[in-house]
Write a protein that holds these residues in place. Structure first.
Motif, PDB file in Angstrom:
ATOM      1  N   PHE A 129       0.838  -1.202   0.000  1.00 44.45           N
ATOM      2  CA  PHE A 129       0.000   0.000   0.000  1.00 44.45           C
ATOM      3  C   PHE A 129       0.877   1.259   0.000  1.00 44.45           C
ATOM      4  CE2 PHE A 129      -2.131   3.530   2.019  1.00 44.45           C
ATOM      5  CZ  PHE A 129      -3.334   3.562   1.337  1.00 44.45           C
ATOM      6  N   GLN A 130       1.886   1.246   0.851  1.00 43.75           N
ATOM      7  CA  GLN A 130       2.763   2.412   0.970  1.00 43.75           C
ATOM      8  C   GLN A 130       3.474   2.704  -0.346  1.00 43.75           C
ATOM      9  OE1 GLN A 130       6.084   2.099   3.785  1.00 43.75           O
ATOM     10  NE2 GLN A 130       5.440   4.067   4.614  1.00 43.75           N
ATOM     11  N   LYS A 131       3.928   1.642  -0.983  1.00 45.02           N
ATOM     12  CA  LYS A 131       4.612   1.772  -2.262  1.00 45.02           C
ATOM     13  C   LYS A 131       3.665   2.368  -3.309  1.00 45.02           C
ATOM     14  CE  LYS A 131       7.592  -1.147  -5.101  1.00 45.02           C
ATOM     15  NZ  LYS A 131       7.039  -2.213  -5.956  1.00 45.02           N
ATOM     16  N   GLY A 132       2.450   1.856  -3.343  1.00 51.41           N
ATOM     17  CA  GLY A 132       1.451   2.357  -4.275  1.00 51.41           C
ATOM     18  C   GLY A 132       1.129   3.818  -4.042  1.00 51.41           C
ATOM     19  N   LEU A 133       1.036   4.185  -2.787  1.00 55.81           N
ATOM     20  CA  LEU A 133       0.719   5.569  -2.422  1.00 55.81           C
ATOM     21  C   LEU A 133       1.841   6.507  -2.865  1.00 55.81           C
ATOM     22  CD1 LEU A 133      -1.635   6.974  -0.908  1.00 55.81           C
ATOM     23  CD2 LEU A 133      -0.278   6.825   1.159  1.00 55.81           C
ATOM     24  N   LEU A 134       3.058   6.089  -2.641  1.00 52.65           N
ATOM     25  CA  LEU A 134       4.224   6.906  -3.047  1.00 52.65           C
ATOM     26  C   LEU A 134       4.254   7.108  -4.555  1.00 52.65           C
ATOM     27  CD1 LEU A 134       7.200   5.596  -0.883  1.00 52.65           C
ATOM     28  CD2 LEU A 134       6.319   7.936  -0.991  1.00 52.65           C
ATOM     29  N   GLU A 135       3.994   6.029  -5.279  1.00 51.58           N
ATOM     30  CA  GLU A 135       4.020   6.116  -6.740  1.00 51.58           C
ATOM     31  C   GLU A 135       2.897   7.024  -7.240  1.00 51.58           C
ATOM     32  OE1 GLU A 135       4.254   2.125  -8.255  1.00 51.58           O
ATOM     33  OE2 GLU A 135       6.265   1.942  -7.381  1.00 51.58           O
ATOM     34  N   GLN A 136       1.785   6.953  -6.572  1.00 44.63           N
ATOM     35  CA  GLN A 136       0.630   7.774  -6.909  1.00 44.63           C
ATOM     36  C   GLN A 136       0.960   9.257  -6.737  1.00 44.63           C
ATOM     37  OE1 GLN A 136      -2.178   6.820  -8.149  1.00 44.63           O
ATOM     38  NE2 GLN A 136      -3.262   8.763  -8.046  1.00 44.63           N
ATOM     39  N   GLN A 137       1.685   9.560  -5.682  1.00 45.84           N
ATOM     40  CA  GLN A 137       2.027  10.958  -5.386  1.00 45.84           C
ATOM     41  C   GLN A 137       3.042  11.511  -6.376  1.00 45.84           C
ATOM     42  OE1 GLN A 137       2.983  10.264  -1.309  1.00 45.84           O
ATOM     43  NE2 GLN A 137       1.082  11.143  -0.562  1.00 45.84           N
ATOM     44  N   LYS A 138       3.873  10.610  -6.886  1.00 40.52           N
ATOM     45  CA  LYS A 138       4.890  11.025  -7.871  1.00 40.52           C
ATOM     46  C   LYS A 138       4.238  11.315  -9.214  1.00 40.52           C
ATOM     47  CE  LYS A 138       8.116   7.844  -6.680  1.00 40.52           C
ATOM     48  NZ  LYS A 138       8.928   6.747  -7.135  1.00 40.52           N
ATOM     49  N   ALA A 139       3.165  10.600  -9.509  1.00 49.53           N
ATOM     50  CA  ALA A 139       2.536  10.691 -10.827  1.00 49.53           C
ATOM     51  C   ALA A 139       1.908  12.072 -11.066  1.00 49.53           C
ATOM     52  CB  ALA A 139       1.489   9.603 -10.992  1.00 49.53           C
TER      53      ALA A 139
END
Ligand code: ZN
Length: 139
Positions: A129-139
């Motif tokens: 989840f954390q990884k997904g959230l980080l990637e989402q914020q970068k996008a």
């Protein structure tokens, strides 16, 4: 080992909450734990800065799947920041740096701390989840 499989853990394992794919979800993060053979995919949709939907699919040991189920319960409806803080708090609890409040289902995972090889099982979904959230914020 009995300590590992508390009733609440077994309940989440047998009747997982929020299990299933979320097609087209903003967050879709798959990770596995080669140590144990666990696999988890976490899906989430964020709306107005909140975790509007969160679900998971996976297979593997009861600890990994029960923890994923508990995580979805814990994060649903939380803001980004709260969700991120929850993940950090859970990871800290799993290495004994913070305590599990007894009122929370998550306290049932406390026993895992004594079995270091299983900590990865418990944190798998949270890390996804954390990884997904980080990637989402970068996008
Ligand atoms: Zn496992």
């Amino acid at each position: 080992m009995q300590e590992l499989y508390k009733e609440i853990v077994l309940d989440h394992w047998q009747r997982p909450r929020n299990q299933g794919e979320l097609p087209g979800a903003e967050i879709e993060e798959h990770i596995n734990n080669p140590l144990c053979g666990d696999e988890v995919t976490v899906y989430a949709n964020l709306r107005d800065g909140n975790v509007a939907e969160v679900s998971f699919t996976g297979r593997g040991c009861s600890i990994s799947q029960a923890s994923a189920s508990m995580m979805t319960d814990q994060l649903l409806g939380k803001s980004y920041e709260e969700a991120e803080a929850e993940v950090e708090r859970f990871k800290a609890m799993m290495v004994g740096k913070e305590d599990f409040p007894e009122a929370e289902d998550l306290a049932a995972l406390k026993g895992v701390i004594k079995y270091p090889s299983r900590i990865k099982c418990a944190t798998l979904a949270w890390i996804a989840f954390q990884k997904g959230l980080l990637e989402q914020q970068k996008a």
